[in-house]
Every structure is written in C-alpha cells, then in structure tokens.
Design a protein around this motif. Structure first.
Motif, PDB file in Angstrom:
ATOM      1  N   SER A   1      39.153  31.122  39.100  1.00 12.69           N
ATOM      2  CA  SER A   1      39.716  30.634  37.841  1.00 12.69           C
ATOM      3  C   SER A   1      38.768  29.663  37.152  1.00 12.69           C
ATOM      4  CB  SER A   1      41.061  29.952  38.116  1.00 12.69           C
ATOM      5  OG  SER A   1      41.593  29.380  36.941  1.00 12.69           O
TER       6      SER A   1
ATOM      7  N   ALA B   1      47.539  28.972  32.434  1.00 16.14           N
ATOM      8  CA  ALA B   1      47.432  29.946  33.521  1.00 16.14           C
ATOM      9  C   ALA B   1      48.797  30.176  34.148  1.00 16.14           C
ATOM     10  CB  ALA B   1      46.446  29.461  34.586  1.00 16.14           C
TER      11      ALA B   1
ATOM     12  N   MET C   1      46.078  24.649  32.565  1.00 15.72           N
ATOM     13  CA  MET C   1      45.380  25.318  33.665  1.00 15.72           C
ATOM     14  C   MET C   1      44.917  24.367  34.758  1.00 15.72           C
ATOM     15  SD  MET C   1      42.500  28.291  33.494  1.00 15.72           S
ATOM     16  CE  MET C   1      41.077  27.300  33.070  1.00 15.72           C
TER      17      MET C   1
ATOM     18  N   GLN D   1      44.889  33.872  32.953  1.00 12.18           N
ATOM     19  CA  GLN D   1      44.644  32.660  32.172  1.00 12.18           C
ATOM     20  C   GLN D   1      44.058  33.021  30.814  1.00 12.18           C
ATOM     21  OE1 GLN D   1      42.187  31.497  35.576  1.00 12.18           O
ATOM     22  NE2 GLN D   1      40.505  31.103  34.141  1.00 12.18           N
TER      23      GLN D   1
END
Length: 527
Positions: free
Chosen positions: A42, A59, A109, A358
């Motif tokens: 990520s 996300a 996120m 995301q």
C-alpha cells in the motif's frame, strides 16, 4: 502471460505496479506476514503509482486471520471537514472536481496502515515503510501509466504550482522509464516512520497540511485531522455457487456486486456461452439494476439508514431478475462515480489473507499538493451533492458515497479468491466478470483477468451511458448488443478504461495462483 497464472506453493502478492508487488514479497521474505506485506504494498503504491493513490487518499480492507477463522473489514475512509457545508458553496451547482475546494475529506489511508498492523502485524510501521521510503528517496522508473495520466491531467497539475513542480518538473512531463524522485514525500514518510500515525494526524504533517489549506481557501483543519479514526466493521456477504462472497459495507458500494450476484443466481449459466451476447447482456442488465438501487440509498450509514436486509434478500433479487429481457437493453442512466484506484492482495504461508484497495478518486486527486509534504490530496468529497434532498448531500463530518470495494470469496470458511479492480463505476462490473469466469467457466485468475471486458455507464465529460467493449469482443456480438439497444463503443484490445484487475486464487491443493492485469504495470509474485 497468455492465461498462465503465477503459481506459488506458499505465498502470493498481486498489485498494479511490479515494484509494489516486489516490496510485499520482500517483507514476506524478511519474516513479515500478509498484513505487514499488504501495508508495505500500500505504501509503495502511494509512491510508485502516485496518480492512482497516495497518502492523501483513502483505503478499504478485507482481512482473514487463520487464528480467528473469520473475515473482517476496515473502513479507512475520511469524513468531511467540520467547517464545510452546502453553504460553503452557495451559488454553485456542484462542488468543484479539482482544486483546493474539492479536497474536503480527511485522508484515511495512513490511519488504516496503523490499524491493520496494530491488530495483526508482526513488524512495525517503521519497518514496513522502508521500501516505500527508498523508492521516494532514490527514485524509480516512471511508469507508462503515470506518463499517460500526467498528460491527461496536465491542465489540472499545471494549475497547481506545487503539484506541477513535482509531476511536471521544469514544465516537462518526464518520459516513461526516467528516474522519478520525490524528496518531499520521502521526508514525510520519514516523519511517519519516526512518529507513527499521530505524526500524520496530530503532528507536524497535519499542521503543515491544515495551515496550507487555511492560507489557500480550503476547509480541512488540525481538528479534522486530530479527530479522524477509521473503524473495523462487520463485512457483508452473500452465498454464490457454494462460495461466501464478502464485501465492505456502506459507505462502500460493495453491496452492489453482491446484489448483482444474487440476481445472476436466477439464471442457468450452463446454457450461456462465455463471451456471448447473452453473457455480456445479462451481466450488464443485472448490474444496472443494482446501480439503480445503489444510487437511491448509498451514503454514510451514520446519516441515513441503508436497507441492506432488503437489498441483499434473495427473494428481492429474484423479482429484479424477472424484469430482465434477453432481447432488449433497459433504459437506465448513471452518474460518473470516479475512475482511478489501486487494488492489491496478499496471501502468506500461514493462510492469512488481505484484499485491499486505495484511491485519490480522480487521477492525481484534487491536483493539490499540500505545502512541502509532497502529498496529493484526494478529491473524494467532490462527489457529495449540494442538493439538500439528495441522499449523498454534503454535511459536516460525513463520509461520502465511496466506490472502493475489495472482495474476498471463501470456500468452506477459508479464503479461495481475492479480487478487485481499479475504476469507479467499473469496480462491481469487473468483479462480477472475474467471479463468474472462475466459478461458471473454470478459468484461472490470469485467464479471468485477461479475457475481454466491458464497462457500462457515463464517464466524466461524456453525454451518454455507453457500453464500452474491448475490441477483442467479436464484431458480430458487438452488433447484437447494439441491436438490443446498448450504446456500444469499441475501445482498445487491452484498454485501461475497463480497469486494472488483480486476483489471487487458492486451489484445492493450497497453491496460490496469481493473476495480474496486462492493462497496467503490475505483477504477481509468489513462491
């Protein structure tokens, strides 16, 4: 790959950028588990795929822990600023799609990284951010996808001097393959490594972003950042072809894909050839019905009841299925709901699994880089409505209708298929294609991803609800669909407009099969 999946006996990582996949594999090799590797992927995507995702975005996560034997969901989406309301846009018909006044929701996120690792990680946030920091500091080969998206968003980027200095340095878009360095973002990542999530939401990073917003006419404040917290939520599911299919609940649109499966359950796929007129038409019509209901109810469930009990009821789906005609396309319309996203998944040796997605909403989000942080802010909040009667009307401290929707299908209580895709309206559409290809037609993940796809709906700036079909769909089938009333538009053979999809399948032997989309810069890595 021509339909051949990457097969691992113990692990698998898939993502839309090969360097992010490699970072996940690196963390697994260093003793991390699936959760550690997923956060590393990520974070790397936030560096090497900055047009699709970043620290200024949201996300969503689905996790499976072998020790718990259950699927859980984490909602890592941010809420609108306390100080923003419909009155903030008085005299305007809608929220701007770009610029400082489109960046009205807190990025969620970074909080989600901390939540996943605190709950299940074996390594620290500082440890798993190392690959991302190295790519930001030392650079990486700029991807063809970033080059293409820079050209598409050039006007928006040039309008923001701080963004232009990073993505169009010296007034020139770097060529694909050139070394792309992000020193400001590297500094931000260092601060997060040292101070954790609080460095982002309560420390210097939050202060820099909110101060820049105040000076530039934005709405997000230090209080908005300090009060942000994502949350673990109960996933929603349906049973389909002997599998339990999981999605993140609203404010995610994930229930749309579950509704579509419930509708399709009423048809006999043994009599429907894959890739035929009947196949494409049926899927499009089922998805349209689920979109119709979605658009009437989807918003922040803290502000409005969403009747999932009715929407996911099998009897209700049967009634919807009975309205589908195989001879004629229904007359439905849609509103554009975003487009650019990054989906990835990880399965480790112990059987832990993470399916996550995301986004910044549009390519490069709002186009605004907040001060010297190197962080592009999302424009997700621009989808709020200024109509006080609209279900997704703008209100303070509210989550908006969200397109992000990672998926996981379990067999006998254990993960069997992890899947998802880039693209707003296209996410439930592509997911439905991927799953039906595997469960009805016996395809492996790579075949399911590679086969020709469609995307229905109206994209930004286009006047009609087109059915976009890749040119590999035979011409006679495209003609049949047009004759039935679909507004058919032929796009490229492997066209990014239909999304960047990735899958992990776990077969009866426990082997991990990875499928990576040839429409992007991704890779499947397993061993």
């Amino acid at each position: 790959m021509l339909g051949k999946p990457v097969i691992g006996t113990k692990t698998m990582v898939v993502s839309p950028h090969y360097l992010a996949s490699a970072a996940g594999a690196r963390i697994l090799e260093q003793g991390g588990n699936a959760y550690d590797a997923a956060v590393a992927v990520s974070a790397c995507l936030a560096v090497v795929y900055p047009h699709m995702t970043g620290l200024g975005g949201d996300a969503f996560w689905l996790t499976y822990c072998t020790d718990e034997g259950q699927v859980r969901a984490y909602n890592g989406s941010g809420r609108s600023a306390y100080g923003v309301s419909r009155d903030s846009y008085e005299g305007e018909s809608s929220i701007p799609k770009r610029g400082i006044r489109s960046a009205i929701t807190v990025p969620g996120m970074v909080d989600s990284w901390d939540a996943i690792l605190q709950q299940y990680g074996r390594l620290t946030l500082s440890e798993v951010l190392v690959p991302a920091l190295e790519y930001a500091l030392e650079g990486f080969p700029l991807s063809p996808d970033q080059w293409s998206n820079c050209h598409q968003a050039e006007a928006s980027l040039i309008a923001e001097p701080l963004a232009s200095a990073i993505y169009i340095p010296g007034g020139r878009i770097p060529h694909a393959g050139e070394r792309f360095v992000q020193l400001q973002l590297a500094t931000t990542l260092r601060k997060i490594r040292e101070g954790g999530r609080d460095a982002f939401y309560k420390g210097e990073i939050a202060a820099t972003i909110s101060d820049y917003m105040f000076k530039s006419g934005g709405f997000l404040t230090r209080e908005d950042f300090a009060d942000h917290k994502g949350n673990w939520v109960e996933p929603i599911s349906t049973d389909y072809q002997g599998y339990t299919v999981y999605q993140v609940p609203p404010n995610s649109q994930g229930f749309t894909a579950l509704m579509s499966l419930n509708i399709l359950e009423n048809f006999n796929f043994k009599g429907i050839e894959h890739g035929s007129y009947e196949y494409f038409h049926l899927l499009v019509e089922a998805l349209k019905l689920s979109f119709r209901d979605r658009d009437q109810v989807l918003t922040d469930p803290a502000f409005s009841h969403i009747p999932l009990g009715i929407l996911l009821n099998k009897s209700y789906s049967a009634k919807l299925a009975s309205t589908i005609s195989f001879q004629e396309a229904s007359k439905m319309t849609s509103e554009p709901v975003g487009r650019d996203t990054a989906y990835a998944a990880v399965v480790d040796e112990e059987g832990n699994a993470v399916s996550f997605i995301q986004s910044l909403y549009f390519e490069f989000g709002s186009g605004v880089v907040a001060g010297d942080t190197g962080i592009l802010l999302q424009n997700r909040g621009s989808f709020f409505s200024l109509d006080p009667l609209a279900i997704n009307t703008l209100e303070p401290h509210k989550r908006t209708f969200h397109t992000l929707m990672p998926a996981m299908a379990c067999k006998n209580g254990k993960p069997a298929i992890l899947y998802g895709t880039q693209g707003g309206e296209g996410q439930p559409q592509t997911q439905t294609m991927l799953l039906t290809r595997m469960l009805h037609y016996g395809m492996n993940p790579q075949q399911a991803v590679e086969e020709p796809r469609f995307v229905w709906g109206r994209t930004w700036g286009e006047p009609t609800n087109e059915l976009k079909l890749e040119s590999r769909v035979p011409e006679f089938i495209r003609r049949e669909l047009a004759a039935a009333g679909h507004i058919v538009r032929t796009v490229g053979a492997y066209d990014g407009i239909v999304g960047h999809a990735h899958m992990i399948g776990i077969d009866a032997n426990g082997f991990r099969q990875g499928g990576s989309d040839p429409r992007c810069d991704g890779a499947a890595i397993g061993w």
